[in-house]
Write a protein that holds these residues in place. Structure first.
Motif, short mmCIF file in Angstrom:
data_model
loop_
_atom_site.label_atom_id
_atom_site.label_comp_id
_atom_site.label_asym_id
_atom_site.label_seq_id
_atom_site.Cartn_x
_atom_site.Cartn_y
_atom_site.Cartn_z
N LEU A 39 86.35 55.09 19.77
CA LEU A 39 87.66 54.61 19.35
C LEU A 39 87.54 53.64 18.18
CD1 LEU A 39 90.71 54.16 19.58
CD2 LEU A 39 90.25 52.53 21.44
N TYR A 40 86.63 52.67 18.29
CA TYR A 40 86.56 51.61 17.29
C TYR A 40 86.04 52.09 15.94
CZ TYR A 40 86.94 48.80 21.56
OH TYR A 40 87.33 48.27 22.77
N LEU A 41 85.28 53.17 15.93
CA LEU A 41 84.83 53.71 14.64
C LEU A 41 86.01 54.10 13.76
CD1 LEU A 41 81.76 55.89 15.72
CD2 LEU A 41 81.72 53.96 14.11
N ARG A 42 87.14 54.46 14.37
CA ARG A 42 88.33 54.82 13.59
C ARG A 42 88.96 53.61 12.92
NH1 ARG A 42 88.20 58.98 11.48
NH2 ARG A 42 90.44 58.89 11.12
N ALA A 43 88.56 52.41 13.33
CA ALA A 43 89.11 51.20 12.71
C ALA A 43 88.57 51.01 11.30
CB ALA A 43 88.78 49.97 13.55
#
Length: 216
Positions: A144-148
């Protein structure tokens, strides 16, 4: 006599390999809190000399993944309640922000991937596989956080995960989980709905609830 550039490269490559594998083991709870490690033991396990083992340990001590006592004993940290509370607060600050930044870039392929990872989390729970659970749980969050698209912030989150790895193993044993994290489903639902307040609340609850129970 000076070492050749090739021997320096080989030493650097060996220490980086040991560092990455040992870092992964600590982060995923394969090593229990307070477990002692020796340079000789690390060198034997990874088939390297003392120098790469020493360099890998030095880096992990600097990251807070290992503790070096005044007597020179190296071990995984045994965290106090206050320290666990502090790291839980850091997770809440950093990971809620990462999730919020990821939301505008969330797409169905990402949501499908998160659901698949959550299935792996469920299998680990069924199998009572604590290491598999921690590994899949962190994969869920990292995906999820890689999309940030906030690499510095993600690196900070991973440093917190690294410091918490052995403690997460102990926490898993105490919680005696029988089903995957309820908040993962809420995170996925919030992503589908584009619900930022709901997403922030679900992530904050997911990353702090168990840890704060352990800190009491």
């Amino acid at each position: 006599m000076l070492s050749s550039p090739r021997s320096q490269d080989l030493s650097s490559s060996a220490h980086d390999r040991v560092y990455r594998r040992l870092r992964s083991r600590i982060m995923h709870g394969e090593i229990e809190p307070g477990q002692a490690l020796t340079l000789r033991g690390i060198g034997k396990e990874f088939e390297v000399s003392m120098t790469p083992a020493r360099e890998a340990v030095r880096r992990l001590v600097a990251e807070g993944a290992l503790f070096l006592s005044n007597s020179g004993r190296v071990s995984t940290p045994e965290l106090t309640g206050d320290r666990i509370e502090e790291l839980a607060a850091l997770r809440a600050l950093i990971e809620v922000e990462l999730a919020s930044r990821a939301l505008p870039r969330a797409h169905m392929a990402l949501i499908d991937r998160l659901q698949a990872i959550n299935t792996n989390v469920a299998h680990a729970v069924e199998d009572r596989d604590s290491v598999g659970y921690i590994r899949s749980n962190l994969e869920f969050h990292r995906t999820l956080y890689l999309r940030a698209q906030a690499p510095a912030m993600l690196a900070m989150a991973e440093t917190v995960w690294l410091q918490l790895g052995p403690t997460m193993r102990a926490l898993y044993g105490r919680l005696r989980k029988t089903e995957p994290p309820h908040f993962h489903r809420l995170i996925i639902a919030a992503l589908k709905a584009g619900d930022e307040p709901g997403l922030r609340l679900a992530v904050r609850s997911d990353v702090t609830q168990g840890l704060r129970m352990l800190a009491r």
